[in-house]
Scaffold this motif. Sequence first.
Motif, PDB file in Angstrom:
ATOM      1  N   GLY A  17       0.832  -1.194   0.000  1.00  0.00           N
ATOM      2  CA  GLY A  17       0.000   0.000   0.000  1.00  0.00           C
ATOM      3  C   GLY A  17       0.860   1.234   0.000  1.00  0.00           C
ATOM      4  O   GLY A  17       2.077   1.186   0.073  1.00  0.00           O
ATOM      5  N   CYS A  18       0.214   2.416  -0.052  1.00  0.00           N
ATOM      6  CA  CYS A  18       0.991   3.629  -0.167  1.00  0.00           C
ATOM      7  C   CYS A  18       0.243   4.793   0.454  1.00  0.00           C
ATOM      8  O   CYS A  18      -0.090   5.752  -0.207  1.00  0.00           O
ATOM      9  N   ALA A  19      -0.029   4.716   1.726  1.00  0.00           N
ATOM     10  CA  ALA A  19      -0.684   5.831   2.394  1.00  0.00           C
ATOM     11  C   ALA A  19       0.300   6.963   2.570  1.00  0.00           C
ATOM     12  O   ALA A  19       1.511   6.762   2.639  1.00  0.00           O
ATOM     13  N   ALA A  20      -0.196   8.192   2.630  1.00  0.00           N
ATOM     14  CA  ALA A  20       0.659   9.353   2.805  1.00  0.00           C
ATOM     15  C   ALA A  20       1.256   9.349   4.209  1.00  0.00           C
ATOM     16  O   ALA A  20       0.589   9.019   5.187  1.00  0.00           O
ATOM     17  N   ALA A 175       5.969  20.626   0.455  1.00  0.00           N
ATOM     18  CA  ALA A 175       5.576  21.566  -0.591  1.00  0.00           C
ATOM     19  C   ALA A 175       4.759  20.892  -1.683  1.00  0.00           C
ATOM     20  O   ALA A 175       3.895  21.517  -2.300  1.00  0.00           O
ATOM     21  N   ILE A 176       5.045  19.619  -1.965  1.00  0.00           N
ATOM     22  CA  ILE A 176       4.277  18.859  -2.958  1.00  0.00           C
ATOM     23  C   ILE A 176       3.588  17.710  -2.245  1.00  0.00           C
ATOM     24  O   ILE A 176       4.229  16.927  -1.536  1.00  0.00           O
ATOM     25  N   ASP A 177       2.291  17.616  -2.419  1.00  0.00           N
ATOM     26  CA  ASP A 177       1.525  16.478  -1.903  1.00  0.00           C
ATOM     27  C   ASP A 177       1.663  15.357  -2.930  1.00  0.00           C
ATOM     28  O   ASP A 177       0.896  15.264  -3.886  1.00  0.00           O
ATOM     29  N   TYR A 178       2.676  14.516  -2.753  1.00  0.00           N
ATOM     30  CA  TYR A 178       2.986  13.484  -3.739  1.00  0.00           C
ATOM     31  C   TYR A 178       1.819  12.518  -3.926  1.00  0.00           C
ATOM     32  O   TYR A 178       1.527  12.096  -5.053  1.00  0.00           O
TER      33      TYR A 178
END
Length: 420
Positions: A17-20, A175-178
Amino acid sequence: MFVRLLWFFVLVPLAAGCAAFPASPGPARPFPQHAFYPGQRIRPGGYSQGELDDHVRAFYDEWKQRYLKEAGSDEAGRPLWRIIHSLQKPDETVSEGMGYGMMIVAYMAGYDPDARKIFDGLFRYAQAHPSDIDPRLMGWVQPPDPAGNDSAFDGDADIAYALLLADRQWGSGGAIDYAAAARKRLAAIAESTIGPDSRLPMLGDWVVPQGSAEDDIRYNQYTPRTSDFMPAHFRSFREFGGDPLWDGVEAAIERAVSDLEAGYSPQTGLMPDFAEPAGSEQGFPLKPAGPNFLEGPHDGDYYYNAGRYPWRASTAVLLYGDDFWRQRMDKLSHWAESATGGDPLRLNAGYYLDGSPIEGQDYFTTFFASPLATAAMTQPDQQAWLDALYEAVHDRHEDCYEDSVTLINLLLLSNNYWAP
């Protein structure tokens, strides 16, 4: 045999998975990682893990010096970076190269203290050069083609994958919400470049799924580029967003590969650069595209697009232990060893699907060799072949396309490539 070989890895489990994650001062998975690959059977011999890591570092330093260029600033004054197309075309940039570059820089975080700054500059450059058709995707070439600048599937798929890596490395609170950027690009890829019926990757957002009169219905949702078959990417996209579309894409590319292999390369497992419907109507089964389908006379052969296929396929074997792709690599990798007598320098730069070498292409290039080295890692009986391939590629530099593909494969070969 596999169990006995595991002692030399530092077992770092793959993330599911890839949660922020919250922003952190440094990378969460700094190079080197020494990841455990469930589908790995052998590794390059003759070198310690530290030496393999050093080979990657040295190759990266050269790659960065040659191909990474500053590209001014955006409207907010933030630096932009780009990857040049080639040493012969240093003023040109393509989305494919940007995808490779973003992946590489994300993996090298920890070794390169400027990795995040460079990654952000590369992504902002991609954002600043959108496709004329779907502006959520990147225009494939810069400066733009005066006739129209649309997208190419592979560039955007690699950019999306790199954004997932960045979310894992640095979190999405900066700065960037990937993670948000990845969701936006994946939605665009799904809506504009996946066949609604075929579920195959289309060449780009310029393709009309049902074909159009302008191109005599030649390009449609059943005319893929086989190097766009990225099963490990599609698995990560599914795990990240939970969209079952990617299960359908995986099933579609497996069907396409099965058809092409059974009908046209049963002894070699080679794939053509491009494929098209075998019948007069759109649909499966597929056949190799005819000459000059899109790029040149070898569009239906194993050439400078399909040479990436062993890398894309074997990544799914290594990271996920996928048996379908393992069987494909079993056939292709053993054919390659046999065809060259175990000498990588005898690899031709292109083959017909029956394994005959394309005339006039009798030279060695790392572009074909490095993906085959990764494929050999999935086969327990190809240690000598893997070692010979590794010796031929790990310190040889050519041009941006070849070196970018080789560097990504060196990350795999050294167990420093991981799934987001």
